[in-house]
Design a protein around this motif. Structure first.
Motif, PDB file in Angstrom:
ATOM      1  N   LYS A  29       0.854  -1.200   0.000  1.00 38.12           N
ATOM      2  CA  LYS A  29       0.000   0.000   0.000  1.00 38.12           C
ATOM      3  C   LYS A  29       0.888   1.249   0.000  1.00 38.12           C
ATOM      4  CE  LYS A  29      -3.384   2.556   2.688  1.00 38.12           C
ATOM      5  NZ  LYS A  29      -3.882   2.782   4.040  1.00 38.12           N
ATOM      6  N   PRO A  30       0.825   2.058  -1.082  1.00 37.02           N
ATOM      7  CA  PRO A  30       1.667   3.253  -1.149  1.00 37.02           C
ATOM      8  C   PRO A  30       1.108   4.398  -0.310  1.00 37.02           C
ATOM      9  CG  PRO A  30       0.359   3.077  -3.132  1.00 37.02           C
ATOM     10  CD  PRO A  30       0.057   1.858  -2.293  1.00 37.02           C
ATOM     11  N   ASN A  31       1.984   5.315   0.066  1.00 41.18           N
ATOM     12  CA  ASN A  31       1.611   6.487   0.854  1.00 41.18           C
ATOM     13  C   ASN A  31       2.457   7.668   0.404  1.00 41.18           C
ATOM     14  OD1 ASN A  31       0.266   7.799   3.148  1.00 41.18           O
ATOM     15  ND2 ASN A  31       2.310   7.857   4.029  1.00 41.18           N
ATOM     16  N   VAL A  32       1.908   8.860   0.594  1.00 37.20           N
ATOM     17  CA  VAL A  32       2.639  10.084   0.280  1.00 37.20           C
ATOM     18  C   VAL A  32       2.369  11.106   1.383  1.00 37.20           C
ATOM     19  CG1 VAL A  32       0.766  10.925  -1.225  1.00 37.20           C
ATOM     20  CG2 VAL A  32       3.067  11.879  -1.461  1.00 37.20           C
ATOM     21  N   MET A  33       3.404  11.846   1.767  1.00 34.15           N
ATOM     22  CA  MET A  33       3.238  12.911   2.749  1.00 34.15           C
ATOM     23  C   MET A  33       4.021  14.135   2.306  1.00 34.15           C
ATOM     24  SD  MET A  33       5.796  12.118   5.983  1.00 34.15           S
ATOM     25  CE  MET A  33       5.626  13.765   6.662  1.00 34.15           C
ATOM     26  N   LYS A  79      -1.068  22.799  -4.667  1.00 35.50           N
ATOM     27  CA  LYS A  79      -2.349  22.252  -4.190  1.00 35.50           C
ATOM     28  C   LYS A  79      -2.160  20.826  -3.670  1.00 35.50           C
ATOM     29  CE  LYS A  79      -7.042  21.180  -5.669  1.00 35.50           C
ATOM     30  NZ  LYS A  79      -7.959  21.101  -6.807  1.00 35.50           N
ATOM     31  N   GLU A  80      -1.406  20.017  -4.402  1.00 31.71           N
ATOM     32  CA  GLU A  80      -1.161  18.628  -4.003  1.00 31.71           C
ATOM     33  C   GLU A  80      -0.343  18.559  -2.713  1.00 31.71           C
ATOM     34  OE1 GLU A  80      -0.882  19.933  -7.005  1.00 31.71           O
ATOM     35  OE2 GLU A  80      -1.967  18.651  -8.415  1.00 31.71           O
ATOM     36  N   LEU A  81       0.623  19.479  -2.567  1.00 33.07           N
ATOM     37  CA  LEU A  81       1.399  19.540  -1.326  1.00 33.07           C
ATOM     38  C   LEU A  81       0.492  19.806  -0.131  1.00 33.07           C
ATOM     39  CD1 LEU A  81       4.467  21.542  -2.629  1.00 33.07           C
ATOM     40  CD2 LEU A  81       4.585  19.282  -1.570  1.00 33.07           C
ATOM     41  N   TRP A  82      -0.456  20.730  -0.295  1.00 32.92           N
ATOM     42  CA  TRP A  82      -1.403  21.036   0.785  1.00 32.92           C
ATOM     43  C   TRP A  82      -2.279  19.827   1.104  1.00 32.92           C
ATOM     44  CZ3 TRP A  82      -1.470  24.613   4.330  1.00 32.92           C
ATOM     45  CH2 TRP A  82      -0.795  25.815   4.101  1.00 32.92           C
ATOM     46  N   ILE A  83      -2.791  19.178   0.088  1.00 33.52           N
ATOM     47  CA  ILE A  83      -3.659  18.002   0.308  1.00 33.52           C
ATOM     48  C   ILE A  83      -2.895  16.912   1.049  1.00 33.52           C
ATOM     49  CG2 ILE A  83      -4.856  16.104  -0.864  1.00 33.52           C
ATOM     50  CD1 ILE A  83      -5.616  18.187  -3.068  1.00 33.52           C
ATOM     51  N   ASP A  91      -5.722   5.980   6.654  1.00 28.79           N
ATOM     52  CA  ASP A  91      -7.073   5.605   6.232  1.00 28.79           C
ATOM     53  C   ASP A  91      -7.500   6.259   4.921  1.00 28.79           C
ATOM     54  OD1 ASP A  91      -7.526   4.085   8.642  1.00 28.79           O
ATOM     55  OD2 ASP A  91      -7.758   5.994   9.689  1.00 28.79           O
ATOM     56  N   THR A  92      -6.613   7.026   4.310  1.00 30.13           N
ATOM     57  CA  THR A  92      -6.942   7.764   3.086  1.00 30.13           C
ATOM     58  C   THR A  92      -5.899   7.496   2.014  1.00 30.13           C
ATOM     59  OG1 THR A  92      -7.893   9.543   4.428  1.00 30.13           O
ATOM     60  CG2 THR A  92      -7.354  10.084   2.156  1.00 30.13           C
ATOM     61  N   ASP A  93      -6.345   7.269   0.792  1.00 29.09           N
ATOM     62  CA  ASP A  93      -5.430   7.160  -0.340  1.00 29.09           C
ATOM     63  C   ASP A  93      -5.131   8.578  -0.815  1.00 29.09           C
ATOM     64  OD1 ASP A  93      -4.136   6.891  -2.788  1.00 29.09           O
ATOM     65  OD2 ASP A  93      -5.426   5.257  -3.474  1.00 29.09           O
ATOM     66  N   LYS A  94      -4.026   9.140  -0.348  1.00 31.45           N
ATOM     67  CA  LYS A  94      -3.698  10.532  -0.674  1.00 31.45           C
ATOM     68  C   LYS A  94      -3.295  10.707  -2.138  1.00 31.45           C
ATOM     69  CE  LYS A  94      -1.016  11.254   3.017  1.00 31.45           C
ATOM     70  NZ  LYS A  94      -0.164  12.043   3.942  1.00 31.45           N
ATOM     71  N   PHE A  95      -2.787   9.652  -2.773  1.00 29.22           N
ATOM     72  CA  PHE A  95      -2.483   9.746  -4.204  1.00 29.22           C
ATOM     73  C   PHE A  95      -3.776  10.030  -4.966  1.00 29.22           C
ATOM     74  CE2 PHE A  95       1.168   7.175  -2.844  1.00 29.22           C
ATOM     75  CZ  PHE A  95       2.197   7.857  -3.460  1.00 29.22           C
ATOM     76  N   LYS A  97      -6.687  11.184  -3.633  1.00 33.87           N
ATOM     77  CA  LYS A  97      -7.277  12.447  -3.183  1.00 33.87           C
ATOM     78  C   LYS A  97      -6.599  13.646  -3.850  1.00 33.87           C
ATOM     79  CE  LYS A  97      -8.689  14.866   0.965  1.00 33.87           C
ATOM     80  NZ  LYS A  97      -8.858  14.799   2.413  1.00 33.87           N
ATOM     81  N   ALA A  98      -5.265  13.589  -4.010  1.00 33.53           N
ATOM     82  CA  ALA A  98      -4.519  14.694  -4.622  1.00 33.53           C
ATOM     83  C   ALA A  98      -4.387  14.545  -6.142  1.00 33.53           C
ATOM     84  CB  ALA A  98      -3.131  14.791  -3.997  1.00 33.53           C
TER      85      ALA A  98
END
Length: 139
Positions: A29-33, A79-83, A91-95, A97-98
């Motif tokens: 499961k990938p993640n981004v921050m 915008k993506e950095l803020w998201i 619990d959220t797929d940030k890829f 969402k952004a």
């Protein structure tokens, strides 16, 4: 007489360049921050230090896989950095969402952002113990 600066150290050293740090769990499961605490510490061999809060989901993933990717954004990605900086990836797929598209990295299992200006594929060599953050020396 010496002038005493009453400002907090944090505010004296910030803001810094912000980037997207991608990671992945053992089950894929990938993640981004959004991250800003990184600095080069050696050119040869190339080593960077990245500091993350011990409570971050990303810290847990990096402890599992010992890999991450530093994605240097262009101004178009504000915008993506803020998201990615306002939500936990637990619990959220940030890829999604952004609306960030990814591609496989060449040297690690962690995905990279396809619209980043530069990506650094790294494996951490040493984890240091500190009070509120976990610094990773990474090659």
């Amino acid at each position: 007489m010496k002038k005493v600066i009453s400002s907090d150290m944090y505010h004296l050293l910030h803001p810094k360049m912000t980037f997207l740090l991608t990671s992945i769990s053992n089950d894929g499961k990938p993640n981004v921050m959004t991250c800003a605490w990184a600095t080069p510490v050696s050119e040869e061999p190339p080593i960077v230090i990245v500091c993350l809060s011990k409570q971050h989901y990303t810290t847990k993933l990096i402890k599992q896989t010992k890999e991450f990717v530093i994605n240097i954004p262009t101004k178009r990605l504000i915008k993506e950095l803020w998201i990615c900086g306002k939500t936990s990836g637990k619990d959220t797929d940030k890829f999604k969402k952004a609306k960030l598209k990814t591609a496989p990295a060449k040297k690690v299992k962690v995905p990279l952002s396809v619209i980043a200006l530069v990506t650094l594929n790294v494996r951490y060599g040493k984890q240091l113990r500190q009070a509120s953050a976990t610094p990773y020396l990474a090659k």
